[in-house]
Design a protein around this motif. Structure first.
Motif, PDB file in Angstrom:
ATOM      1  N   UNK A 103       6.589  -1.739   5.653  1.00  0.00           N
ATOM      2  CA  UNK A 103       6.270  -0.328   6.284  1.00  0.00           C
ATOM      3  C   UNK A 103       5.213   0.475   5.489  1.00  0.00           C
ATOM      4  N   UNK A 104       5.445   0.484   4.311  1.00  0.00           N
ATOM      5  CA  UNK A 104       4.358   1.388   3.758  1.00  0.00           C
ATOM      6  C   UNK A 104       2.954   0.695   3.505  1.00  0.00           C
ATOM      7  N   UNK A 105       2.836  -0.737   3.777  1.00  0.00           N
ATOM      8  CA  UNK A 105       1.441  -1.188   3.793  1.00  0.00           C
ATOM      9  C   UNK A 105       0.867  -0.957   5.007  1.00  0.00           C
ATOM     10  N   UNK A 106       1.766  -0.966   6.232  1.00  0.00           N
ATOM     11  CA  UNK A 106       1.292  -0.586   7.494  1.00  0.00           C
ATOM     12  C   UNK A 106       0.883   1.127   7.511  1.00  0.00           C
ATOM     13  N   UNK A 107       1.498   1.847   6.659  1.00  0.00           N
ATOM     14  CA  UNK A 107       1.064   3.218   6.692  1.00  0.00           C
ATOM     15  C   UNK A 107      -0.320   3.240   5.953  1.00  0.00           C
ATOM     16  N   UNK A 108      -0.646   2.716   5.043  1.00  0.00           N
ATOM     17  CA  UNK A 108      -1.614   2.674   4.234  1.00  0.00           C
ATOM     18  C   UNK A 108      -2.867   2.002   5.197  1.00  0.00           C
ATOM     19  N   UNK A 109      -2.619   0.906   5.810  1.00  0.00           N
ATOM     20  CA  UNK A 109      -3.667   0.282   6.747  1.00  0.00           C
ATOM     21  C   UNK A 109      -4.019   1.441   7.770  1.00  0.00           C
ATOM     22  N   UNK A 110      -2.964   1.891   8.510  1.00  0.00           N
ATOM     23  CA  UNK A 110      -3.092   2.801   9.527  1.00  0.00           C
ATOM     24  C   UNK A 110      -3.929   3.844   9.072  1.00  0.00           C
ATOM     25  N   UNK A 111      -3.798   4.625   7.706  1.00  0.00           N
ATOM     26  CA  UNK A 111      -4.395   5.689   7.271  1.00  0.00           C
ATOM     27  C   UNK A 111      -5.759   5.062   7.273  1.00  0.00           C
ATOM     28  N   UNK A 573      -3.910   0.701  18.470  1.00  0.00           N
ATOM     29  CA  UNK A 573      -5.392   1.158  18.981  1.00  0.00           C
ATOM     30  C   UNK A 573      -6.548   1.332  17.861  1.00  0.00           C
ATOM     31  N   UNK A 574      -6.123   1.972  16.589  1.00  0.00           N
ATOM     32  CA  UNK A 574      -6.985   2.287  15.673  1.00  0.00           C
ATOM     33  C   UNK A 574      -7.689   0.983  15.170  1.00  0.00           C
ATOM     34  N   UNK A 575      -6.746   0.117  14.836  1.00  0.00           N
ATOM     35  CA  UNK A 575      -7.114  -1.303  14.324  1.00  0.00           C
ATOM     36  C   UNK A 575      -8.167  -1.934  15.180  1.00  0.00           C
TER      37      UNK A 575
END
Length: 746
Positions: A103-111, A573-575
């Motif tokens: 979850x946190x890796x996703x948060x960092x990637x989304x950021x 979408x951002x990715x």
């Protein structure tokens, strides 16, 4: 990054963890929970240490607290035992740890995909930021150099705002030497996000007694949003207004929201012990510390907490006919903290929020001809259109927390103080959004503040209807998890079908009621689709052994899937855009809309000129600027111009006033400009400021220096080039790109 990480670990997490253990004193200890909660407590003590240190003019005294704490725990024998962790029994299951890490890796990637690539730390990456970023940077610069602080964009404007997040960034900058901009757009929110994610999991575990509810609650918080059902043109406008995306969309735009949300979770974690009768004196002290920190962290959380506690007191008083003393005492402390914040810190300022029933739904596309417009408060909203907008709003948020209906299976849980607390917070957030308004729709922050608690409430509902695996837990998890995932996908499919079918429908007229009816049409198909799926589930459980006992859980999963249907639009979408557009072929950053240097909000040389002025001036010296409006193509002045005060870290006589409470107080909730057309309150000051650049003279500059204490002139030469005349009366000191700095002679 290494310096920042070292400071967080040694200056915040380490001492905070030790003091958390001393005050928490619970037999049920979990290492991840302790680390996260200790980090949050470390932030509290850092801010409370920085304020007097900065007021004394010795900001590095903030280090006395971490150094003194670690020394005390090393020297004092009675404190040494708190270095020991909870042991192997205090570790979360391995699969939970991996889910949390993912979850946190996703948060960092989304950021990175949604924020980092649009906001750099050097030009041209800083050329066209979201207006909130220079605003936040200027506020952090003000708190770095001044306590008590004011709004740096307009000289003398009192700081009636939640500002503790800026104190954290200021303290970190003083200790580490890292630029505030790097902290704001890259580093500071990341450990707060880690604390936020871990404490959602820990809190869900405390409330439900099951580890799997933690990752589920965090996922519901991060990924669910109101579904976009209509495929009609311009129908997307209302979805953004109502759901405002996920909580991740606000992490980098609003560090105050991130800071306040992080501090509220350990506060609620303490309440899990206090409201359940484990009210030790150390817990009450911890509760008071966290409440004090929340007063100026973010203004949305204390009202929600108070509403939840009052609901707990009221329900227990009516049903059990006795006073829940712990809840009543907690409500009293929360009310005292809220009154102190509103009357002392904010001096009665409402930050622009006022009584405006259905203002939020007036912003929805269903109620107005164009999605980007907003109705004046005085304009009448048709009853049917308004009711349709409220219906869509409620349905969307109902699906996001539909799992909470599972608590009806175990009705005794409805009297659980924590369940009542979360329900009260969610209900209060929805009520505030429906009856209040703000020029910039800031009432939506109340719903965003309640998101983790609604997620935990939904996870608790699923825990009430999902049977426990008594033997072979791994196999039982697969047997139960796969049907639930399939049911959630069924909800996504239903929304897709509704949007596909709605694409062939056109409004029967241009009136509000006709447009509202067209927007409501797919909701009929949505209801029929859910009904069909539920009937099929009830029939299937007769012959499908794995589905027996899961019919309620599967129904709730279908409803939750409806709220997951917008994940692709907001989360994926951002990715996709990053892969399609890349990071820029030449400059490394996406270009802005428009052509020419005037298209950028921040000109070339702004950072160099601003930091030169910062290094060659005293924090008490005032700067006058020749621009007040953003470099936009609007026909009116957009006074959200903040980058001069942001990069100089100095107070500006008049820069931009778009976010000031005084401007919001005078702004009516009307039209597209949202309050941008509100003129500056002190027209005499504005005229004196602008005259120094448009018609420079010794008298004009002497007036600025003698009356307002102006020592420096900052010129953006793209829009207002003073020419040689200014150099006759002021001393040219520095030039970079399109920016020039002049000193006003004594």
């Amino acid at each position: 990054m290494a310096i920042f990480s070292g400071y967080v670990l040694l200056g915040i997490t380490g001492p905070g963890l030790l003091w958390w253990r001393v005050l928490w004193r619970s037999e049920r200890r979990f290492l991840a929970e302790e680390l996260a909660a200790g980090t949050a407590l470390g932030y509290v003590m850092e801010v409370f240490s920085y304020i007097p240190s900065r007021a004394l003019g010795l900001p590095l005294l903030v280090l006395v607290w971490p150094i003194g704490s670690i020394a005390a725990f090393l020297v004092i024998p009675s404190l040494r035992r708190w270095w020991r962790g909870p042991g192997p029994g205090g570790r979360m299951p391995l699969w939970t740890a991996w889910a949390l890490a993912a979850l946190f890796c996703y948060v960092a990637a989304f950021s990175a995909a949604s924020h980092f690539r649009f906001h750099g730390i050097a030009w041209p990456g800083i050329a066209s930021p979201t207006p909130d970023i220079p605003w936040q940077l200027s506020m952090a610069g003000e708190v770095k150099h001044h306590i008590p602080a004011t709004f740096p964009q307009v000289l003398g404007e009192p700081l009636l705002y939640h500002w503790f997040a800026y104190a954290d960034m200021a303290a970190t900058s003083w200790v580490t030497g890292i630029e505030l901009q790097t902290l704001l757009v890259r580093l500071s929110p990341l450990p707060m996000l880690a604390v936020y994610t871990v404490l959602i999991v820990a809190l869900a575990r405390r409330v439900t007694g099951r580890w799997w509810t933690g990752p589920l609650a965090a996922a519901l918080c991060f990924f669910t949003m109101t579904p976009q059902l209509s495929a009609l043109p311009q129908a997307a406008g209302w979805t953004d207004v109502v759901s405002s995306g996920t909580v991740l969309n606000y992490v980098w735009w609003s560090p105050t929201q991130t800071f306040g949300a992080m501090l509220c979770l350990p506060l609620v974690l303490v309440l899990t012990q206090v409201l359940c009768g484990q009210a030790r004196s150390s817990l009450w002290l911890l509760l008071c510390l966290l409440l004090a920190a929340e007063t100026a962290a973010k203004g949305t959380f204390l009202p929600l907490l108070l509403a939840g506690l009052l609901l707990t007191v009221g329900v227990h008083g009516v049903v059990r006919r006795r006073l829940h003393r712990a809840a009543a005492a907690s409500a009293g402390l929360t009310a005292a903290a809220l009154c102190f914040a509103q009357l002392v810190l904010f001096r009665g300022e409402t930050q622009g929020i006022r009584w405006a029933p259905l203002h939020t739904v007036k912003r929805m596309e269903v109620a107005v001809p164009e999605a980007i417009r907003m109705l004046p408060l005085s304009q009448h909203t048709p009853v049917f259109a308004g009711a349709a907008a409220v219906f869509m709003l409620v349905v969307g948020w109902f699906c996001m927390c539909a799992g909470a209906l599972g608590l009806l299976r175990e009705r005794t849980r409805l009297l659980d103080p924590m369940i009542l607390l979360f329900a009260g917070m969610g209900a209060a957030a929805m009520a505030v959004m429906l009856v209040s308004g703000h020029p910039f729709l800031s009432q939506i922050y109340f719903l965003q503040s309640a998101r983790p608690y609604l997620g935990i409430l939904a996870a608790a509902g699923f825990a009430a209807v999902v049977p426990r695996a008594t033997s072979r837990p791994a196999l039982g998890a697969v047997r139960i998890g796969l049907p639930l995932v399939a049911a959630a996908l069924a909800g996504v499919v239903i929304v897709c079908l509704a949007r596909w079918w709605d694409g062939s429908v056109t409004p029967s007229g241009d009136g509000w009621d006709a447009r509202a009816l067209a927007r409501l049409t797919p909701y009929g198909l949505l209801g029929m689709g859910v009904l069909v799926v539920v009937v099929l589930l009830l029939l299937a459980r007769r012959w499908a052994v794995p589905l027996r006992g899961l019919s309620t859980a599967l129904t709730l999963a279908v409803l939750t899937g409806i709220a997951l249907s917008s994940v692709k639009d907001q989360v994926v979408a951002p990715f996709e855009e990053t892969l399609d557009q890349g990071w820029g072929a030449t400059t490394g950053w996406p270009t802005t809309t428009g052509s020419g240097r005037e298209a950028h909000d921040v000109p070339a040389g702004a950072m160099r000129a601003g930091r030169w002025l910062r290094g060659h001036s005293d924090p008490s010296e005032v700067v006058a600027a020749n621009v007040h409006c953003r470099a936009s193509k609007a026909r009116y002045c957009d006074p959200r111009h903040f980058w001069i005060s942001a990069y100089t870290e100095r107070r500006v006589l008049v820069e931009g006033w778009g976010y000031l409470p005084s401007a919001n107080a005078r702004a009516a909730l009307y039209g597209e400009p949202q309050g941008f057309r509100v003129p500056f309150e002190d027209q005499a000051r504005l005229a004196a400021n602008d005259a120094a650049f448009s018609m420079p003279s010794k008298r004009a500059l002497d007036g600025l220096r003698s009356k307002y204490g102006v020592h420096w002139l900052f010129v953006d030469e793209r829009f207002n080039r003073p020419g040689r005349a200014l150099g006759l009366y002021a001393v040219p000191r520095f030039r970079a790109g399109d920016c020039a700095v002049y000193e006003v002679p004594a």
